[in-house]
Design a protein around this motif. Structure first.
Motif, mmCIF file in Angstrom:
data_model
loop_
_atom_site.group_PDB
_atom_site.id
_atom_site.type_symbol
_atom_site.label_atom_id
_atom_site.label_comp_id
_atom_site.label_asym_id
_atom_site.label_seq_id
_atom_site.Cartn_x
_atom_site.Cartn_y
_atom_site.Cartn_z
ATOM 1 N N LEU A 128 10.513 3.045 6.856
ATOM 2 C CA LEU A 128 9.967 2.843 8.210
ATOM 3 C C LEU A 128 9.369 1.450 8.353
ATOM 4 C CD1 LEU A 128 9.063 3.929 11.016
ATOM 5 C CD2 LEU A 128 7.018 4.806 9.873
ATOM 6 N N ALA A 129 8.570 1.057 7.357
ATOM 7 C CA ALA A 129 7.932 -0.273 7.422
ATOM 8 C C ALA A 129 9.005 -1.367 7.386
ATOM 9 C CB ALA A 129 6.954 -0.441 6.267
ATOM 10 N N ALA A 132 10.583 -1.659 10.831
ATOM 11 C CA ALA A 132 9.661 -2.327 11.775
ATOM 12 C C ALA A 132 9.582 -3.824 11.500
ATOM 13 C CB ALA A 132 8.276 -1.692 11.684
ATOM 14 N N PRO A 137 13.502 -5.773 15.599
ATOM 15 C CA PRO A 137 13.378 -4.346 15.299
ATOM 16 C C PRO A 137 13.573 -3.473 16.523
ATOM 17 C CG PRO A 137 11.214 -5.345 15.435
ATOM 18 C CD PRO A 137 12.213 -6.460 15.580
ATOM 19 N N THR A 140 9.900 1.662 17.189
ATOM 20 C CA THR A 140 9.755 2.517 16.000
ATOM 21 C C THR A 140 8.721 3.612 16.236
ATOM 22 O OG1 THR A 140 8.243 0.820 15.192
ATOM 23 C CG2 THR A 140 10.461 0.837 14.255
ATOM 24 N N LYS A 161 1.957 -0.107 9.105
ATOM 25 C CA LYS A 161 3.427 -0.152 9.042
ATOM 26 C C LYS A 161 4.004 -0.998 10.169
ATOM 27 C CE LYS A 161 3.883 4.276 6.669
ATOM 28 N NZ LYS A 161 4.978 4.391 5.705
ATOM 29 N N GLY A 162 3.140 -1.434 11.101
ATOM 30 C CA GLY A 162 3.618 -2.271 12.204
ATOM 31 C C GLY A 162 4.544 -1.529 13.141
ATOM 32 N N ILE A 163 4.246 -0.214 13.367
ATOM 33 C CA ILE A 163 5.143 0.577 14.214
ATOM 34 C C ILE A 163 4.561 0.734 15.616
ATOM 35 C CG2 ILE A 163 6.209 1.797 12.288
ATOM 36 C CD1 ILE A 163 4.313 4.122 12.740
ATOM 37 N N ASP A 164 5.394 1.204 16.562
ATOM 38 C CA ASP A 164 4.983 1.261 17.962
ATOM 39 C C ASP A 164 4.288 2.574 18.334
ATOM 40 O OD1 ASP A 164 6.258 -1.279 18.898
ATOM 41 O OD2 ASP A 164 8.015 -0.261 18.078
ATOM 42 N N TRP A 188 -0.461 5.590 20.275
ATOM 43 C CA TRP A 188 0.145 4.262 20.395
ATOM 44 C C TRP A 188 -0.947 3.294 20.853
ATOM 45 C CZ3 TRP A 188 1.116 8.385 23.601
ATOM 46 C CH2 TRP A 188 0.810 8.245 24.953
#
Ligand code: PMT
Length: 222
Positions: A128-129, A132, A137, A140, A161-164, A188
């Motif tokens: 996942l990371a 992202a 990307p 995510t 993880k730098g996800i949305d 989020w």
């Protein structure tokens, strides 16, 4: 869910467990059944998306119209994800990817000798990371399987993880893994939405609608 809210979009979903070999007949695994990921893949397809489902070993039929790639280990899943995610607008990581694998799987079946044994483990890639962190990307959506401080731990994953979006769910004692229902909190930047308790198929529809809203920029706060 807008009738065809993902028309023209490509969605990748990872689902199920991974199996990390100990020797030719044994592996480290976990209790994920894949139900969550398969429900999300089916809901995204119904919303009009092209869906690529990267599945660990599960006993589930492929949702109609969904493209399925079957894998066993975290490294195989990682390879399949990076091979296809470049075409996708949205990545949903529901898979229970093993964080560790045996450092040296034995070439032959390990024989019992009545003595204790130690298994040394090495870290698996964080798929996942990595998604992202790709140059361009996709949106995510990660899942956080927590046994305590669920929201705090999940919100920390958003950043780490730098996800949305992150879908927080409590696991353990008959929760989360291999159940037909679940309760989740979606987090989020600037928003929060609690969904359920509900069947995973209903949660999947709502999660897909949330992601579609985020893709077209209409997702407000909680
Ligand atoms: O499959 P079911 O039986 O329906 O069960 C659903 C579920 C409990 C498996 C699902 O709701 C869930 O919580 N999936 C995430 C399980 C997990 O590995 O949680 P995590 O907090 O360890 O991982 C965080 C995120 O990183 C997840 O999106 C995971 O897919 C991803 N990950 C984790 C480790 C790794 N090496 N690579 C990853 O991509």
């Amino acid at each position: 869910l807008g009738s065809r809210s993902l028309t023209g979009r490509c969605v990748m979903v990872t689902a199920g467990p991974t199996r990390e070999p100990v020797d030719p007949v044994r592996y480290l695994g976990n209790r994920s059944s894949g139900k969550t990921g398969f429900a999300i893949a089916a809901a995204a397809r119904r919303a009009g998306a092209r869906v690529i489902l990267v599945a660990g070993p599960v006993n589930l039929a492929t949702p109609p119209g969904v493209e399925r790639v079957d894998v066993q280990t975290a490294e195989e899943m990682r390879y399949a994800v990076h091979a296809w995610v470049g075409a996708c607008d949205l990545f949903v990581g529901t898979a229970a990817v093993a964080d560790y694998r045996p450092a040296e799987p034995a070439a032959g079946k390990v024989k019992r000798d009545g003595e204790g044994r130690t298994l040394s483990l090495v870290p698996n890639p964080d798929i996942l990371a990595e998604v992202a962190a790709r140059p361009k990307p996709p949106l995510t959506m990660g899942f956080a399987a927590e046994t305590g401080d669920v929201e705090a731990n999940a919100r920390a994953k958003l950043a780490s993880k730098g996800i949305d979006l992150v879908v927080a769910n409590e696991v353990g004692e008959g929760k989360g893994f291999d159940t037909d229902d679940n309760t989740v909190t979606v987090l989020w930047e600037g928003g929060r939405r609690r969904l359920g308790p509900a069947p995973k198929t209903e949660l999947a529809r709502e999660l897909v609608a949330l992601a579609a809203a985020r893709l077209d920029g209409t997702l407000q706060g909680g």
